[in-house]
Design a protein around this motif. Structure first.
Motif, PDB file in Angstrom:
ATOM      1  N   ASN A   1       0.832  -1.200   0.000  1.00 30.45           N
ATOM      2  CA  ASN A   1       0.000   0.000   0.000  1.00 30.45           C
ATOM      3  C   ASN A   1       0.872   1.258   0.000  1.00 30.45           C
TER       4      ASN A   1
ATOM      5  N   PHE B   1       1.856   2.228  -3.487  1.00 33.21           N
ATOM      6  CA  PHE B   1       0.791   2.893  -4.237  1.00 33.21           C
ATOM      7  C   PHE B   1       0.638   4.351  -3.795  1.00 33.21           C
ATOM      8  N   ASP B   2       0.759   4.582  -2.488  1.00 36.36           N
ATOM      9  CA  ASP B   2       0.681   5.957  -1.987  1.00 36.36           C
ATOM     10  C   ASP B   2       1.816   6.806  -2.551  1.00 36.36           C
ATOM     11  N   ASP B   3       3.017   6.236  -2.561  1.00 36.07           N
ATOM     12  CA  ASP B   3       4.157   6.958  -3.113  1.00 36.07           C
ATOM     13  C   ASP B   3       3.962   7.233  -4.603  1.00 36.07           C
ATOM     14  N   SER B   4       3.486   6.249  -5.318  1.00 39.63           N
ATOM     15  CA  SER B   4       3.261   6.410  -6.760  1.00 39.63           C
ATOM     16  C   SER B   4       2.220   7.485  -7.024  1.00 39.63           C
ATOM     17  N   ARG B   5       1.140   7.465  -6.249  1.00 38.26           N
ATOM     18  CA  ARG B   5       0.085   8.468  -6.420  1.00 38.26           C
ATOM     19  C   ARG B   5       0.628   9.873  -6.142  1.00 38.26           C
ATOM     20  N   TYR B   6       1.453   9.991  -5.102  1.00 41.92           N
ATOM     21  CA  TYR B   6       2.044  11.280  -4.758  1.00 41.92           C
ATOM     22  C   TYR B   6       2.899  11.803  -5.915  1.00 41.92           C
ATOM     23  N   TYR B   7       3.778  10.956  -6.449  1.00 48.57           N
ATOM     24  CA  TYR B   7       4.670  11.397  -7.512  1.00 48.57           C
ATOM     25  C   TYR B   7       3.920  11.666  -8.815  1.00 48.57           C
ATOM     26  N   LEU B   8       2.868  10.907  -9.101  1.00 48.32           N
ATOM     27  CA  LEU B   8       2.063  11.188 -10.286  1.00 48.32           C
ATOM     28  C   LEU B   8       1.342  12.526 -10.156  1.00 48.32           C
ATOM     29  N   THR B   9       0.808  12.795  -8.959  1.00 47.01           N
ATOM     30  CA  THR B   9       0.141  14.077  -8.723  1.00 47.01           C
ATOM     31  C   THR B   9       1.128  15.226  -8.876  1.00 47.01           C
ATOM     32  N   ARG B  10       2.299  15.044  -8.322  1.00 48.37           N
ATOM     33  CA  ARG B  10       3.314  16.085  -8.413  1.00 48.37           C
ATOM     34  C   ARG B  10       3.761  16.309  -9.855  1.00 48.37           C
TER      35      ARG B  10
END
Length: 90
Positions: free
Chosen positions: A2, A5-14
């Motif tokens: 999990n 996924f949180d890290d990936s979501r953060y970097y995609l948002t950024r």
């Protein structure tokens, strides 16, 4: 898992935010040119000096109004006092 996924979501948002900023920055000059040609150029924001000048003008207007009100009420008081004194002398 999990956390990944949180890290990936953060970097995609950024990355999306940076891409949006890059596109808006690269299109700023053409957009300004089109707005100028169409006559839809936005009003420039008032500078700090303009804001201070407006505040001082408003303060001056309030002071003038207050002074005139005070002088008017004093004239009424003095006029009322004189008329009662002249009535007593008769």
């Amino acid at each position: 898992m999990n956390k990944h996924f949180d890290d990936s979501r953060y970097y995609l948002t950024r990355a999306a935010d940076h891409a949006r900023l890059g596109v808006s920055e690269s299109l700023a000059a053409p957009v300004a040119r089109v707005r100028t040609l169409l006559g839809r150029e936005p009003e420039p924001a008032p500078s700090r000096v303009d804001g201070v000048l407006a505040a001082v003008t408003a303060l001056e207007t309030r002071a003038t109004t207050r002074t005139r009100r005070t002088v008017g009420s004093l004239r009424e008081r003095v006029g009322a006092g004189r008329s009662s004194e002249s009535d007593d002398d008769r």
